[in-house]
Design a protein around this motif. Structure first.
Motif, PDB file in Angstrom:
ATOM      1  N   LEU A 288      -0.385  -5.847 -23.687  1.00  0.00           N
ATOM      2  CA  LEU A 288      -0.579  -4.963 -24.833  1.00  0.00           C
ATOM      3  C   LEU A 288      -1.983  -4.362 -24.862  1.00  0.00           C
ATOM      4  N   GLU A 289      -2.971  -5.074 -24.341  1.00  0.00           N
ATOM      5  CA  GLU A 289      -4.317  -4.501 -24.279  1.00  0.00           C
ATOM      6  C   GLU A 289      -4.326  -3.269 -23.369  1.00  0.00           C
ATOM      7  N   LYS A 290      -3.431  -3.252 -22.371  1.00  0.00           N
ATOM      8  CA  LYS A 290      -3.339  -2.110 -21.460  1.00  0.00           C
ATOM      9  C   LYS A 290      -2.367  -1.041 -21.958  1.00  0.00           C
ATOM     10  N   ASP A 291      -1.868  -1.188 -23.205  1.00  0.00           N
ATOM     11  CA  ASP A 291      -0.935  -0.222 -23.797  1.00  0.00           C
ATOM     12  C   ASP A 291       0.343  -0.067 -22.979  1.00  0.00           C
ATOM     13  N   MET A 292       0.802  -1.160 -22.371  1.00  0.00           N
ATOM     14  CA  MET A 292       2.008  -1.110 -21.549  1.00  0.00           C
ATOM     15  C   MET A 292       3.285  -1.167 -22.382  1.00  0.00           C
ATOM     16  N   SER A 293       3.189  -1.584 -23.617  1.00  0.00           N
ATOM     17  CA  SER A 293       4.324  -1.618 -24.547  1.00  0.00           C
ATOM     18  C   SER A 293       3.768  -1.415 -25.947  1.00  0.00           C
ATOM     19  N   PRO A 294       4.589  -0.920 -26.879  1.00  0.00           N
ATOM     20  CA  PRO A 294       4.115  -0.808 -28.263  1.00  0.00           C
ATOM     21  C   PRO A 294       4.022  -2.188 -28.906  1.00  0.00           C
ATOM     22  N   GLY A 295       2.937  -2.419 -29.590  1.00  0.00           N
ATOM     23  CA  GLY A 295       2.753  -3.695 -30.268  1.00  0.00           C
ATOM     24  C   GLY A 295       1.326  -3.836 -30.742  1.00  0.00           C
ATOM     25  N   PRO A 296       1.066  -4.781 -31.624  1.00  0.00           N
ATOM     26  CA  PRO A 296      -0.306  -5.032 -32.066  1.00  0.00           C
ATOM     27  C   PRO A 296      -1.133  -5.614 -30.922  1.00  0.00           C
ATOM     28  N   ARG A 297      -2.443  -5.585 -31.082  1.00  0.00           N
ATOM     29  CA  ARG A 297      -3.307  -6.351 -30.188  1.00  0.00           C
ATOM     30  C   ARG A 297      -3.012  -7.831 -30.417  1.00  0.00           C
ATOM     31  N   VAL A 298      -2.989  -8.602 -29.349  1.00  0.00           N
ATOM     32  CA  VAL A 298      -2.749 -10.038 -29.467  1.00  0.00           C
ATOM     33  C   VAL A 298      -4.003 -10.783 -29.009  1.00  0.00           C
ATOM     34  N   PHE A 299      -4.612 -11.483 -29.941  1.00  0.00           N
ATOM     35  CA  PHE A 299      -5.760 -12.327 -29.626  1.00  0.00           C
ATOM     36  C   PHE A 299      -5.245 -13.761 -29.521  1.00  0.00           C
ATOM     37  N   ALA A 300      -5.203 -14.270 -28.308  1.00  0.00           N
ATOM     38  CA  ALA A 300      -4.450 -15.492 -28.024  1.00  0.00           C
ATOM     39  C   ALA A 300      -5.336 -16.730 -27.955  1.00  0.00           C
ATOM     40  N   ALA A 301      -4.844 -17.806 -28.551  1.00  0.00           N
ATOM     41  CA  ALA A 301      -5.499 -19.110 -28.422  1.00  0.00           C
ATOM     42  C   ALA A 301      -4.968 -19.860 -27.217  1.00  0.00           C
ATOM     43  N   GLY A 302      -3.752 -19.498 -26.793  1.00  0.00           N
ATOM     44  CA  GLY A 302      -3.116 -20.266 -25.730  1.00  0.00           C
ATOM     45  C   GLY A 302      -2.468 -21.506 -26.314  1.00  0.00           C
ATOM     46  N   HIS A 303      -2.912 -22.679 -25.892  1.00  0.00           N
ATOM     47  CA  HIS A 303      -2.338 -23.925 -26.379  1.00  0.00           C
ATOM     48  C   HIS A 303      -3.208 -24.535 -27.477  1.00  0.00           C
ATOM     49  N   ILE A 304      -2.561 -25.153 -28.446  1.00  0.00           N
ATOM     50  CA  ILE A 304      -3.270 -25.952 -29.444  1.00  0.00           C
ATOM     51  C   ILE A 304      -3.854 -27.169 -28.730  1.00  0.00           C
ATOM     52  N   ILE A 305      -5.110 -27.484 -29.002  1.00  0.00           N
ATOM     53  CA  ILE A 305      -5.723 -28.683 -28.441  1.00  0.00           C
ATOM     54  C   ILE A 305      -5.761 -29.752 -29.520  1.00  0.00           C
TER      55      ILE A 305
END
Length: 470
Positions: free
Chosen positions: A180-197
């Motif tokens: 999504l950061e590369k605008d490859m699909s419509p959608g919000p920006r996703v700021f990811a945590a990955g896995h809960i620690i």
């Protein structure tokens, strides 16, 4: 020569300001060692990149609307000018200071404001997906990405242009974030945590949580907690999410390692663990879970933000009547006790962000009702609608270390903009009337519907079939 001196002085001033902030937070901000004009990835990792053309092809003008820029506390008449993927100017009413070939959209009588940010979502949530989905698909990375794209579409339609994802199926969070950061699909920006620690048996790693291994990283001992943080950073995390249970040395190690890497830390924790996390220097605390008045005062003193996520628990109370069944969370809570906690945050001066804790498809299908309800909790606790919108935009961006790029309508900011057919700064219910969404300078929602421009085919290398064929 003069330009070089100006650039050097500007860099020195910015470095000094950032260094002061970093020292106050014990936080290694990479912007202190980057030139002010350095292009970076549009996420908190701030990776240097070569600038490339993004967003609208030319200039887009949203003309004649009410501008709620999230800088001022009230809307004012004006026009917004967007060039490619950046806000170029906010013009006063009547001004036509834009290029003659600009694309102009008349938004008279409507409100133009920054795209909203949801600080707490679970896009993939395999444990709450439809029961007719086979178990192996619920835990599959590729299926999680498809599920995430579906859920995010509902957010985008309703004016949410950025989300902070709080756990993902294997690497699905990172895959979707980069896509999504590369605008490859419509959608919000996703700021990811990955896995809960969390520690062995901690929150989301209970024996009863069938799929915990695919979205939780259990760690034991300070060194292992450091290693877990490094693993999330390696994969592309925009922030680190930790959860109780943990020991004081473990949470301190995790926060120190994340801050050394330049990432903020948020904690899903309660009671004694919230106190430990705040003392260790965590940046924000999720949920209205029980904690002492002493801890709340310490949060305010140390600048630790709160993301209350009120509606997700209200939904649970409305469905089940009580909060039960979690061995990692052995406390009682009610709608009133949660609201009392929110009021304590506000009274103590704790910075408040906005997040829904939307868990998979059932919650995302309720968009924008979940988000509007979250803002109405703030209003019921004393916020004006305008102040609630500022929390949803500017404050949220600042909490997740994106305040220099998102959250307000100011020249140079990324063009994440929504047009609302109403006055949401006066009536929060008007947020259900999002007509247009511009994300990274691209029109992605038009007349309330997903808008995808037709693909322009690239030419073949040579005319075909070849004329030489016999």
């Amino acid at each position: 020569m003069k330009a070089g001196i100006v650039r050097l002085v500007g860099a020195s001033i910015l470095a000094a300001l950032c260094a002061g902030l970093a020292a106050a937070q014990d936080f290694h901000d990479r912007r202190t060692v980057q030139f002010p004009d350095q292009a970076t990835s549009d996420n908190p990792q701030r990776i240097p990149v070569i600038p490339k053309k993004q967003g609208f092809d030319g200039t887009l003008v949203l003309k004649g609307g009410r501008i709620f820029d999230s800088v001022k506390s009230a809307a004012y008449p004006g026009s917004l000018v967007i060039t490619q993927n950046k806000v170029a100017a906010v013009l006063p009413a009547g001004s036509t200071d834009w290029p003659a070939d600009a694309t102009v959209m008349d938004v008279t009588g409507k409100t133009v404001m920054p795209g909203m940010i949801d600080m707490h979502v679970h896009i993939y949530s395999p444990n709450v997906t439809s029961s007719d989905t086979p178990a192996d698909l619920k835990a599959m990375e590729g299926y999680a990405v498809l599920r995430g794209l579906t859920n995010l579409r509902y957010s985008l339609e309703n004016g949410i242009t950025s989300v902070r994802d709080m756990s993902g199926v294997m690497n699905a969070s990172y895959i979707l974030s980069e896509w999504l950061e590369k605008d490859m699909s419509p959608g919000p920006r996703v700021f990811a945590a990955g896995h809960i620690i969390t520690a062995t048996g901690g929150h989301a790693a209970e024996r009863s949580s069938t799929y915990s291994a695919i979205y939780v990283r259990e760690a034991d001992g300070a060194d292992d907690w450091r290693k877990a943080v490094r693993e999330m950073f390696k994969m592309g995390a925009s922030h680190i999410k930790i959860a109780s249970h943990f020991a004081p040395g473990e949470v301190k190690a995790a926060v120190e390692e994340a801050h050394n890497l330049g990432l903020k830390v948020t904690c899903d924790c309660e009671t004694i663990y919230t106190q430990m996390a705040v003392e260790a220097g965590v940046d924000s605390i999720e949920h209205p879970l029980p904690r002492t008045d002493e801890t709340i005062k310490l949060m305010a003193k140390k600048g630790v933000a709160a993301i209350p996520t009120m509606q997700t628990y209200q939904d649970l109370f409305d469905m089940r009547g009580a909060y039960t069944g979690s061995p990692s969370r052995r406390f009682s809570m009610t709608s009133q006790s949660n609201f009392d906690m929110l009021k304590k945050f506000i009274a103590a001066g704790v910075t408040i962000g906005v997040g829904t804790d939307s868990l998979g498809l059932p919650a995302f299908e309720k968009s924008p009702n979940y988000y509007i309800a979250e803002l109405k909790f703030l209003q019921k606790a004393g916020y004006t609608p305008a102040k609630a919108l500022i929390a949803a935009t500017r404050t949220n961006a600042q909490i997740m270390d994106m305040g220099d790029k998102l959250g307000t309508l100011e020249p140079g900011k990324l063009a994440d903009v929504i047009v609302v057919d109403g006055r949401p700064d006066e009536n929060l219910d008007d947020l259900a009337k999002v007509e247009t969404v511009v994300r990274n300078g691209n029109i992605v929602i038009k007349d309330g519907r997903l808008f995808v421009p037709r693909h322009e085919p690239k030419p073949l290398l040579k005319p075909s079939p070849p004329e030489t064929l016999r």
